[in-house]
Design a protein around this motif. Structure first.
Motif, PDB file in Angstrom:
ATOM      1  N   THR A  35      48.865  33.270  47.673  1.00 32.90           N
ATOM      2  CA  THR A  35      48.241  31.920  47.841  1.00 32.90           C
ATOM      3  C   THR A  35      47.116  31.028  46.980  1.00 32.90           C
ATOM      4  O   THR A  35      47.769  29.819  46.889  1.00 32.90           O
ATOM      5  N   GLY A  36      47.705  32.067  45.938  1.00 30.33           N
ATOM      6  CA  GLY A  36      46.736  31.690  44.007  1.00 30.33           C
ATOM      7  C   GLY A  36      45.995  31.923  43.743  1.00 30.33           C
ATOM      8  O   GLY A  36      45.414  31.316  42.972  1.00 30.33           O
ATOM      9  N   ARG A  37      45.262  32.241  44.670  1.00 31.71           N
ATOM     10  CA  ARG A  37      43.860  32.558  44.966  1.00 31.71           C
ATOM     11  C   ARG A  37      43.172  33.861  43.434  1.00 31.71           C
ATOM     12  O   ARG A  37      44.152  34.845  44.291  1.00 31.71           O
ATOM     13  N   SER A  38      42.266  33.786  43.624  1.00 33.73           N
ATOM     14  CA  SER A  38      42.127  34.779  42.618  1.00 33.73           C
ATOM     15  C   SER A  38      41.372  35.362  42.976  1.00 33.73           C
ATOM     16  O   SER A  38      39.678  34.586  43.768  1.00 33.73           O
ATOM     17  N   VAL A  39      40.860  36.468  43.838  1.00 35.66           N
ATOM     18  CA  VAL A  39      40.048  37.747  44.607  1.00 35.66           C
ATOM     19  C   VAL A  39      39.630  38.611  43.921  1.00 35.66           C
ATOM     20  O   VAL A  39      40.210  39.491  43.143  1.00 35.66           O
ATOM     21  N   THR A  40      38.138  38.759  43.741  1.00 37.29           N
ATOM     22  CA  THR A  40      37.395  39.945  43.217  1.00 37.29           C
ATOM     23  C   THR A  40      36.548  40.876  44.657  1.00 37.29           C
ATOM     24  O   THR A  40      36.588  40.704  45.814  1.00 37.29           O
ATOM     25  N   ILE A  41      37.435  41.856  43.522  1.00 39.21           N
ATOM     26  CA  ILE A  41      37.147  42.792  45.135  1.00 39.21           C
ATOM     27  C   ILE A  41      35.996  44.203  44.838  1.00 39.21           C
ATOM     28  O   ILE A  41      36.161  44.602  43.413  1.00 39.21           O
ATOM     29  N   ARG A  42      35.150  44.636  45.089  1.00 36.85           N
ATOM     30  CA  ARG A  42      33.850  45.679  44.457  1.00 36.85           C
ATOM     31  C   ARG A  42      34.091  46.213  45.818  1.00 36.85           C
ATOM     32  O   ARG A  42      33.162  47.762  45.296  1.00 36.85           O
ATOM     33  N   ASP A  43      34.298  46.629  46.264  1.00 34.48           N
ATOM     34  CA  ASP A  43      34.189  47.141  48.006  1.00 34.48           C
ATOM     35  C   ASP A  43      35.350  48.226  48.749  1.00 34.48           C
ATOM     36  O   ASP A  43      36.038  46.973  49.652  1.00 34.48           O
ATOM     37  N   THR A  44      36.797  49.131  48.519  1.00 31.66           N
ATOM     38  CA  THR A  44      37.356  48.871  49.383  1.00 31.66           C
ATOM     39  C   THR A  44      37.219  49.523  50.516  1.00 31.66           C
ATOM     40  O   THR A  44      38.383  50.480  51.389  1.00 31.66           O
ATOM     41  N   SER A  45      35.399  50.313  50.855  1.00 28.31           N
ATOM     42  CA  SER A  45      35.553  51.782  51.731  1.00 28.31           C
ATOM     43  C   SER A  45      35.575  51.510  53.417  1.00 28.31           C
ATOM     44  O   SER A  45      35.981  51.826  54.352  1.00 28.31           O
ATOM     45  N   ARG A  46      35.920  49.780  53.372  1.00 29.00           N
ATOM     46  CA  ARG A  46      35.719  49.581  55.017  1.00 29.00           C
ATOM     47  C   ARG A  46      37.607  48.306  54.921  1.00 29.00           C
ATOM     48  O   ARG A  46      37.237  47.306  54.466  1.00 29.00           O
ATOM     49  N   ILE A  47      38.421  48.969  54.952  1.00 33.32           N
ATOM     50  CA  ILE A  47      39.668  47.824  55.007  1.00 33.32           C
ATOM     51  C   ILE A  47      40.037  47.450  56.535  1.00 33.32           C
ATOM     52  O   ILE A  47      40.615  48.293  57.783  1.00 33.32           O
ATOM     53  N   VAL A  48      40.324  45.955  56.758  1.00 33.17           N
ATOM     54  CA  VAL A  48      41.281  45.611  57.542  1.00 33.17           C
ATOM     55  C   VAL A  48      42.582  45.504  57.015  1.00 33.17           C
ATOM     56  O   VAL A  48      42.650  44.558  56.372  1.00 33.17           O
ATOM     57  N   SER A  49      43.535  46.229  57.707  1.00 28.33           N
ATOM     58  CA  SER A  49      45.146  45.644  57.369  1.00 28.33           C
ATOM     59  C   SER A  49      45.893  44.389  58.432  1.00 28.33           C
ATOM     60  O   SER A  49      46.167  45.526  59.414  1.00 28.33           O
TER      61      SER A  49
END
Length: 318
Positions: A35-49
């Motif tokens: 979508t062109g948004r900048s997304v910051t990820i800090r935690d990948t321990s619980r992912i909804v796919s």
């Protein structure tokens, strides 16, 4: 100024996601999504796919233990539907259902919806990464690269991309040996006696092209119900469809029983091809093998042995 709509705000407060999440201290990753948004990820321990290809890629990247929820298009690997909670169909999501799983990260294929649900998810204090969807090997490679960066598995992602590029090169050689491309009609289903056929911009159109065929319904976008006159005029050499694993799966007998289909070149040779839906149209890491199998069905006289040998569906480890 608070720009969150009151209804959305109440949903987020009720789910406890408007405040700051207590995430483990990990290195931040920033990605620009579809979508062109900048997304910051800090935690990948619980992912909804959300999206079958997204889930397949996460499993291939060795991230299955971090997935807490999937959508109903996530049919591969088969254990995903047994192991993970369901958030429903990717185009009919409930924001409450997704956020109720307390995700630390949401990854969704482009086209997931409805828009109102996506707006709520974007407003939540949980990163949402929208992955681009184009029906080509290059498009799959892009999905893999984005997801690999998001979950910190860029080396494994590069390994999968190399496999995809090898598949692409081999398929190019296969297509070079085709003298008379087959005219293919992809039938999704029958509605009120009319065939629902795949036009351009669809996964079916993409796999037909990769396999060296010609989509006879490329004059419109998406899926469309077509009349008997259109079937007759299209003159397909092959009818292609997919298996869902249910009683409503289309068969050669069902297809060629239709008066319009009886007049086609496909009927004369009983040229009917059907593959598992997730395999043929999923456009995940297996897309190269799927395209080879479709090519073998369209052109049995050709040898596609130059494609890389079958590769494991598990993590890409080098």
């Amino acid at each position: 100024m608070n720009c969150i709509f009151p209804t959305t705000r109440r949903v987020l407060i009720a789910l406890g996601v408007l405040g700051v999440l207590a995430a483990p201290a990990v290195a931040e990753t920033m990605v620009t999504d579809a979508t062109g948004r900048s997304v910051t990820i800090r935690d990948t321990s619980r992912i909804v796919s959300i999206g079958g290809a997204v889930t397949e890629i996460l499993y291939a990247l060795g991230q299955s233990d971090k997935i807490v929820g999937i959508d109903t298009t996530s049919l591969f690997p088969p254990q995903a539907m047994k192991e993970k909670a369901s958030v429903g169909y990717m185009r009919q999501l409930s924001a409450e259902g997704v956020l109720g799983l307390r995700p630390s990260l949401m990854i969704a294929i482009a086209g997931a919806g409805p828009k109102e649900a996506i707006n709520v998810l974007e407003a939540a204090k949980v990163p949402l990464v929208v992955v681009p969807e184009t029906f080509s090997i290059e498009g799959v490679a892009q999905k893999v690269a984005v997801i690999g960066k998001v979950v910190g598995e860029e080396a494994r992602a590069q390994c999968i991309v190399r496999r995809l590029n090898a598949d692409k090169d081999a398929l190019t050689k296969i297509r070079a040996g085709i003298r008379a491309p087959k005219r293919v009609l992809f039938v999704l289903s029958f509605i009120n006696g009319r065939a629902m056929a795949a036009g351009k911009g669809t996964a079916a159109d993409g796999i037909i092209d990769l396999a060296g065929g010609v989509n006879v319904m490329s004059d419109y976008e998406g899926y469309k119900s077509i009349n008997d006159e259109a079937v007759i005029a299209a003159k397909p050499d092959v009818i292609l469809t997919m298996k869902r694993g249910g009683a409503d799966d289309l068969t050669a007998e069902t297809i060629f029983a239709g008066p319009a289909f009886q007049t086609t070149p496909a009927a004369a040779t009983k040229a009917f091809v059907s593959f598992d839906a997730a395999y043929m149209l999923g456009f995940g890491p297996r897309v190269g093998r799927a395209a080879r199998d479709v090519a073998d069905a369209l052109y049995p006289e050709l040898k596609s042995a130059q494609l890389p040998s079958e590769q494991p569906s598990g993590p890409c480890i080098e």
